[in-house]
Design a protein around this motif. Structure first.
Motif, PDB file in Angstrom:
ATOM      1  N   ALA A  18       8.219   0.035   5.025  1.00 34.51           N
ATOM      2  CA  ALA A  18       8.639  -0.693   3.819  1.00 34.51           C
ATOM      3  C   ALA A  18       7.973  -2.069   3.772  1.00 34.51           C
ATOM      4  O   ALA A  18       7.510  -2.523   2.717  1.00 34.51           O
ATOM      5  CB  ALA A  18      10.158  -0.830   3.784  1.00 34.51           C
ATOM      6  N   LYS A  19       7.876  -2.714   4.909  1.00 32.74           N
ATOM      7  CA  LYS A  19       7.249  -4.043   4.969  1.00 32.74           C
ATOM      8  C   LYS A  19       5.738  -3.953   4.755  1.00 32.74           C
ATOM      9  O   LYS A  19       5.133  -4.857   4.166  1.00 32.74           O
ATOM     10  CB  LYS A  19       7.601  -4.724   6.282  1.00 32.74           C
ATOM     11  N   LEU A  20       5.112  -2.877   5.221  1.00 33.18           N
ATOM     12  CA  LEU A  20       3.685  -2.672   4.945  1.00 33.18           C
ATOM     13  C   LEU A  20       3.457  -2.474   3.446  1.00 33.18           C
ATOM     14  O   LEU A  20       2.502  -3.026   2.875  1.00 33.18           O
ATOM     15  CB  LEU A  20       3.158  -1.458   5.716  1.00 33.18           C
ATOM     16  N   ILE A  21       4.324  -1.701   2.810  1.00 33.61           N
ATOM     17  CA  ILE A  21       4.218  -1.487   1.365  1.00 33.61           C
ATOM     18  C   ILE A  21       4.422  -2.816   0.640  1.00 33.61           C
ATOM     19  O   ILE A  21       3.715  -3.116  -0.327  1.00 33.61           O
ATOM     20  CB  ILE A  21       5.212  -0.403   0.909  1.00 33.61           C
ATOM     21  N   GLU A  22       5.357  -3.616   1.121  1.00 35.81           N
ATOM     22  CA  GLU A  22       5.571  -4.949   0.539  1.00 35.81           C
ATOM     23  C   GLU A  22       4.289  -5.784   0.613  1.00 35.81           C
ATOM     24  O   GLU A  22       3.929  -6.468  -0.358  1.00 35.81           O
ATOM     25  CB  GLU A  22       6.708  -5.662   1.269  1.00 35.81           C
ATOM     26  N   GLU A  23       3.587  -5.726   1.742  1.00 36.84           N
ATOM     27  CA  GLU A  23       2.311  -6.448   1.867  1.00 36.84           C
ATOM     28  C   GLU A  23       1.327  -5.989   0.796  1.00 36.84           C
ATOM     29  O   GLU A  23       0.607  -6.801   0.213  1.00 36.84           O
ATOM     30  CB  GLU A  23       1.701  -6.228   3.255  1.00 36.84           C
ATOM     31  N   GLY A  24       1.298  -4.693   0.522  1.00 35.57           N
ATOM     32  CA  GLY A  24       0.418  -4.162  -0.512  1.00 35.57           C
ATOM     33  C   GLY A  24       0.804  -4.640  -1.899  1.00 35.57           C
ATOM     34  O   GLY A  24      -0.064  -4.980  -2.713  1.00 35.57           O
ATOM     35  N   MET A 113      14.541   6.994 -14.853  1.00 34.28           N
ATOM     36  CA  MET A 113      13.410   6.181 -14.427  1.00 34.28           C
ATOM     37  C   MET A 113      12.091   6.875 -14.753  1.00 34.28           C
ATOM     38  O   MET A 113      12.020   8.103 -14.838  1.00 34.28           O
ATOM     39  CB  MET A 113      13.491   5.908 -12.916  1.00 34.28           C
ATOM     40  N   LEU A 114      11.054   6.073 -14.932  1.00 35.63           N
ATOM     41  CA  LEU A 114       9.692   6.588 -14.981  1.00 35.63           C
ATOM     42  C   LEU A 114       9.272   6.794 -13.539  1.00 35.63           C
ATOM     43  O   LEU A 114       9.654   6.026 -12.666  1.00 35.63           O
ATOM     44  CB  LEU A 114       8.767   5.567 -15.647  1.00 35.63           C
ATOM     45  N   VAL A 115       8.492   7.818 -13.258  1.00 33.40           N
ATOM     46  CA  VAL A 115       8.110   8.121 -11.881  1.00 33.40           C
ATOM     47  C   VAL A 115       6.597   8.060 -11.755  1.00 33.40           C
ATOM     48  O   VAL A 115       5.869   8.585 -12.602  1.00 33.40           O
ATOM     49  CB  VAL A 115       8.636   9.513 -11.460  1.00 33.40           C
ATOM     50  N   TYR A 116       6.131   7.403 -10.684  1.00 36.34           N
ATOM     51  CA  TYR A 116       4.694   7.216 -10.485  1.00 36.34           C
ATOM     52  C   TYR A 116       4.344   7.298  -9.007  1.00 36.34           C
ATOM     53  O   TYR A 116       5.094   6.833  -8.160  1.00 36.34           O
ATOM     54  CB  TYR A 116       4.275   5.849 -11.031  1.00 36.34           C
ATOM     55  N   SER A 117       3.187   7.885  -8.726  1.00 36.40           N
ATOM     56  CA  SER A 117       2.735   7.955  -7.338  1.00 36.40           C
ATOM     57  C   SER A 117       1.278   7.538  -7.180  1.00 36.40           C
ATOM     58  O   SER A 117       0.855   7.175  -6.104  1.00 36.40           O
ATOM     59  CB  SER A 117       2.891   9.376  -6.794  1.00 36.40           C
ATOM     60  N   GLY A 118       0.502   7.623  -8.221  1.00 34.79           N
ATOM     61  CA  GLY A 118      -0.948   7.409  -8.099  1.00 34.79           C
ATOM     62  C   GLY A 118      -1.670   8.725  -7.911  1.00 34.79           C
ATOM     63  O   GLY A 118      -2.848   8.833  -8.215  1.00 34.79           O
ATOM     64  N   GLY A 119      -0.947   9.712  -7.388  1.00 31.22           N
ATOM     65  CA  GLY A 119      -1.516  11.045  -7.218  1.00 31.22           C
ATOM     66  C   GLY A 119      -2.873  11.040  -6.547  1.00 31.22           C
ATOM     67  O   GLY A 119      -3.056  10.430  -5.510  1.00 31.22           O
ATOM     68  N   VAL A 120      -3.817  11.705  -7.164  1.00 31.68           N
ATOM     69  CA  VAL A 120      -5.182  11.744  -6.632  1.00 31.68           C
ATOM     70  C   VAL A 120      -6.129  10.926  -7.510  1.00 31.68           C
ATOM     71  O   VAL A 120      -7.324  10.922  -7.294  1.00 31.68           O
ATOM     72  CB  VAL A 120      -5.698  13.198  -6.516  1.00 31.68           C
ATOM     73  N   LEU A 129       3.062  13.146  -4.460  1.00 28.95           N
ATOM     74  CA  LEU A 129       4.447  12.907  -4.867  1.00 28.95           C
ATOM     75  C   LEU A 129       4.914  11.495  -4.535  1.00 28.95           C
ATOM     76  O   LEU A 129       5.865  10.993  -5.114  1.00 28.95           O
ATOM     77  CB  LEU A 129       5.383  13.899  -4.168  1.00 28.95           C
ATOM     78  N   GLY A 130       4.285  10.887  -3.593  1.00 29.28           N
ATOM     79  CA  GLY A 130       4.644   9.578  -3.076  1.00 29.28           C
ATOM     80  C   GLY A 130       3.940   9.407  -1.747  1.00 29.28           C
ATOM     81  O   GLY A 130       3.157  10.256  -1.331  1.00 29.28           O
ATOM     82  N   TYR A 131       4.228   8.326  -1.063  1.00 27.58           N
ATOM     83  CA  TYR A 131       3.544   8.061   0.207  1.00 27.58           C
ATOM     84  C   TYR A 131       4.343   8.650   1.367  1.00 27.58           C
ATOM     85  O   TYR A 131       5.573   8.527   1.415  1.00 27.58           O
ATOM     86  CB  TYR A 131       3.372   6.551   0.409  1.00 27.58           C
ATOM     87  N   VAL A 132       3.636   9.280   2.291  1.00 29.13           N
ATOM     88  CA  VAL A 132       4.248   9.807   3.508  1.00 29.13           C
ATOM     89  C   VAL A 132       3.558   9.163   4.706  1.00 29.13           C
ATOM     90  O   VAL A 132       2.334   9.199   4.822  1.00 29.13           O
ATOM     91  CB  VAL A 132       4.104  11.344   3.614  1.00 29.13           C
ATOM     92  N   ARG A 146      -0.084   0.007   2.653  1.00 29.51           N
ATOM     93  CA  ARG A 146      -0.368  -1.177   1.832  1.00 29.51           C
ATOM     94  C   ARG A 146      -1.018  -0.775   0.503  1.00 29.51           C
ATOM     95  O   ARG A 146      -0.677  -1.310  -0.553  1.00 29.51           O
ATOM     96  CB  ARG A 146      -1.285  -2.133   2.592  1.00 29.51           C
ATOM     97  N   THR A 147      -1.941   0.171   0.559  1.00 33.11           N
ATOM     98  CA  THR A 147      -2.619   0.640  -0.653  1.00 33.11           C
ATOM     99  C   THR A 147      -1.614   1.236  -1.627  1.00 33.11           C
ATOM    100  O   THR A 147      -1.687   1.006  -2.836  1.00 33.11           O
ATOM    101  CB  THR A 147      -3.717   1.663  -0.292  1.00 33.11           C
ATOM    102  N   PHE A 148      -0.663   2.012  -1.123  1.00 35.53           N
ATOM    103  CA  PHE A 148       0.381   2.590  -1.972  1.00 35.53           C
ATOM    104  C   PHE A 148       1.155   1.483  -2.689  1.00 35.53           C
ATOM    105  O   PHE A 148       1.368   1.527  -3.895  1.00 35.53           O
ATOM    106  CB  PHE A 148       1.321   3.467  -1.136  1.00 35.53           C
ATOM    107  N   GLY A 149       1.566   0.469  -1.949  1.00 37.42           N
ATOM    108  CA  GLY A 149       2.288  -0.650  -2.546  1.00 37.42           C
ATOM    109  C   GLY A 149       1.480  -1.354  -3.618  1.00 37.42           C
ATOM    110  O   GLY A 149       1.995  -1.695  -4.695  1.00 37.42           O
ATOM    111  N   GLU A 150       0.208  -1.567  -3.340  1.00 49.83           N
ATOM    112  CA  GLU A 150      -0.663  -2.234  -4.303  1.00 49.83           C
ATOM    113  C   GLU A 150      -0.806  -1.398  -5.584  1.00 49.83           C
ATOM    114  O   GLU A 150      -0.779  -1.929  -6.700  1.00 49.83           O
ATOM    115  CB  GLU A 150      -2.024  -2.488  -3.673  1.00 49.83           C
ATOM    116  N   ARG A 151      -0.945  -0.093  -5.432  1.00 52.47           N
ATOM    117  CA  ARG A 151      -1.079   0.781  -6.605  1.00 52.47           C
ATOM    118  C   ARG A 151       0.174   0.765  -7.476  1.00 52.47           C
ATOM    119  O   ARG A 151       0.092   0.725  -8.707  1.00 52.47           O
ATOM    120  CB  ARG A 151      -1.383   2.216  -6.162  1.00 52.47           C
TER     121      ARG A 151
END
Length: 160
Positions: A18-24, A113-120, A129-132, A146-151
């Motif tokens: 969660a903290k890595l995603i926050e950095e992103g 909610m609207l749902v988003y993952s960035g997919g491919v 579906l999301g980050y694993v 971090r990339t997931f969070g940024e996206r």
């Protein structure tokens, strides 16, 4: 703009991600972000957030009981129209994280909610579906989080 990252974590692995995603999210710029364990949610910040990222460890191919309980009892929050995303942690590739993600996404859609993952769409890391985050794999995983969070942050800025 604001993004909340809500998670449950017993061993600290999901909290770390969660903290890595926050950095992103912070790399995206101009977004306030707060990472919160489910037992210490800043209700005002959450309600003001345009985006909410939910994180759970994967237990028996599903979400943690704490996440399920929070979702079931969160009717005080109007999440309709907010951008939602999900991540999970697992000890192995075949640990059932895809089912955990689908469970969260299902609940987010029911809440409007609207749902988003960035997919491919952006190439690697592909988040479908999301980050694993697989705990036994270390190479590139921290940067992928971090990339997931940024996206997600970039999409919140685009939509809102």
């Amino acid at each position: 703009m604001k993004i909340s990252i809500l998670y449950s974590s017993k061993t600290g692995k999901t909290e770390r991600v969660a903290k890595l995603i926050e950095e992103g999210v912070k790399r995206s710029g101009n977004i306030e972000v707060k990472t919160m364990n489910l037992d210490a949610v800043d209700k005002k910040f959450l309600q003001e957030s345009e985006g909410i990222i939910f994180g759970t460890p994967t237990y028996y191919a599903n979400i943690s009981w704490e996440m399920k309980k929070w979702i079931d009892e969160s009717s005080e929050f109007n999440l309709e129209g907010k951008l939602g995303a999900a991540f999970s942690t697992a000890n192995s590739i075949a640990g059932g994280s895809d089912i955990a993600l689908l469970t969260i996404l299902n609940h987010l859609m029911v809440k409007g909610m609207l749902v988003y993952s960035g997919g491919v769409a952006f190439g690697k890391p592909k988040t479908h579906l999301g980050y694993v985050h697989i705990n036994e794999i270390q190479e590139n995983e921290d940067e992928n989080a971090r990339t997931f969070g940024e996206r997600i942050a970039n999409k919140v800025k685009q939509i809102f």
